[in-house]
Design an enzyme around this catalytic site. Structure first.
Site, PDB file in Angstrom:
ATOM      1  CD  GLU A   2      44.363  -0.288  -9.167  1.00 47.19           C
ATOM      2  OE1 GLU A   2      43.664   0.652  -9.595  1.00 47.19           O
ATOM      3  OE2 GLU A   2      45.189  -0.151  -8.233  1.00 47.19           O
ATOM      4  CB  CYS A  41      43.052   4.452  -2.776  1.00 45.28           C
ATOM      5  SG  CYS A  41      42.553   4.766  -4.472  1.00 45.28           S
TER       6      CYS A  41
END
Lengths: 168, 188
Positions: A141, A98
């Site tokens: 997300e 990430c």
């Protein structure tokens, strides 16, 4: 162009629950544009969520069409306001990294198919079935909107494979 | 980036191994904490009935290996733990990010000598860099089964398919199952 700086953990914003968007106004449209610009600026980025640029609103963008895992199975550029997953099925593990947690990756188990519903910037409601890498990216997300990082979901230590169980 | 790039730190590799019991990690961490050491990187696991710890630790300079060894000697005396400390040079501290694909190689089959050796020699000769490796003997005493799982970074000019091809001959020769799959992390 308004590429925003990606916040890094331990910025507390990343662990906050984002608020629902009540009305799609100029500010929200600008946010969506910024998220797209930021995604395009990140090398190999396939999605950015609003909290990653410091805004705690339920907005994220996803586009896996240029990624090798997603290029043959995607719905193009997704501009998602108040996304919800209404159904999920299947489980698969992928090693995720990430932008907000650099230098670390981990195996995360996620649904392989999801039915996702959201508003587009023009107010249109969309709902479709996403699968494969696109489904993984959407779930990753959307986790940001709930203050969750992939670190909250790591499914096993690498050695977990070898833990002994007693089979009767 | 990684804390390994901080200047003014002395780095050490510490290995601790002993008969497994609750408290080995806590005892080790206590020694390190009281000395003011940081655990920069570590991997600890059970191996057979032993618990094995490998740690990269740092301490602000000046700091000597002797201080560490003395503390561990005091702590491990009579406890069945053995500790080993090695000083690290600056170029040994930082993780070298692999440039090629990351893959997982799984190998399993009836136990026989040479499984680890033949597989890893083949990979090494082709410049494949193992980043993680576990082996386990499973099955029954009558029919022992060997399992080897390794993660490796491929050189830039080697694809997962080619890596798989590379090990193809060993399947027959060792009569084991071998599979290679891509596990390069996806960045989201």
């Amino acid at each position: 162009m308004a590429v925003q700086r990606i916040l890094l953990y331990p910025n507390p914003i990343l662990k906050r629950m984002s608020r629902t968007v009540e009305r799609i106004d100029a500010e929200i449209l600008q946010l969506v544009e910024d998220l797209v610009d930021t995604m395009e600026a990140g090398p190999g980025s396939v999605g950015v969520a609003a909290p990653q640029v410091g805004v705690c609103l339920r907005v994220c963008v996803v586009d896996v069409s240029n990624n090798r895992h997603g290029k043959d199975n995607n719905h193009g550029r997704l501009l998602m306001i108040n996304p919800e997953i209404v159904e999920r099925s299947g489980l698969a593990v992928m090693r995720e990294g990430c932008m907000s947690v650099p230098d670390y990756t981990g195996d995360v188990e996620r649904a392989t198919e999801i039915t996702v519903r959201f508003s587009e910037p023009d107010g249109t409601q969309r709902e479709f079935l996403a699968s494969g890498f696109e489904a993984v990216a959407i779930q990753h997300e959307m986790d940001h909107l709930d203050g969750l990082l992939f670190l909250d979901r790591i499914s096993s230590l690498k050695t977990g494979l070898f833990r002994r169980k007693s089979y009767k | 980036m990684n804390a390994c790039r901080k200047a003014g730190l002395a780095h050490f590799a510490v290995t601790i191994i002993g008969k497994d019991r609750p408290g080995i990690v806590a005892d080790t961490a206590e020694v390190l904490f009281k000395l003011g050491c940081n655990v920069e990187d570590s991997s600890c696991t059970m191996l057979g009935g032993e618990f094995a710890m490998i740690l990269i630790i740092s301490h602000e300079k000046p700091f000597s290996k002797k201080q560490l060894e003395a503390e561990f000697a005091a702590k491990t005396a009579g406890g069945g733990l053995s500790a080993f400390v090695r000083s690290l040079k600056d170029d040994e501290v930082c993780y070298q990010e692999p440039t090629g694909e990351l893959c997982l190689v799984s190998v399993y089959g009836s136990d026989k000598p040479g499984i680890v050796y033949r597989i890893t020699r083949e990979l090494a000769d082709r410049g494949v860099n193992i980043t993680d490796l576990n082996t386990k003997l499973i099955g029954s005493p009558a029919e022992p089964v060997y399992v080897l799982m390794l993660e490796a970074a491929l050189p830039q000019d080697l694809s997962v398919e080619q890596a798989s091809q590379l090990l193809e001959n060993l399947k027959k020769e060792l009569s084991v199952e071998i599979s290679v799959r891509l596990i390069t992390p996806v960045s989201l």
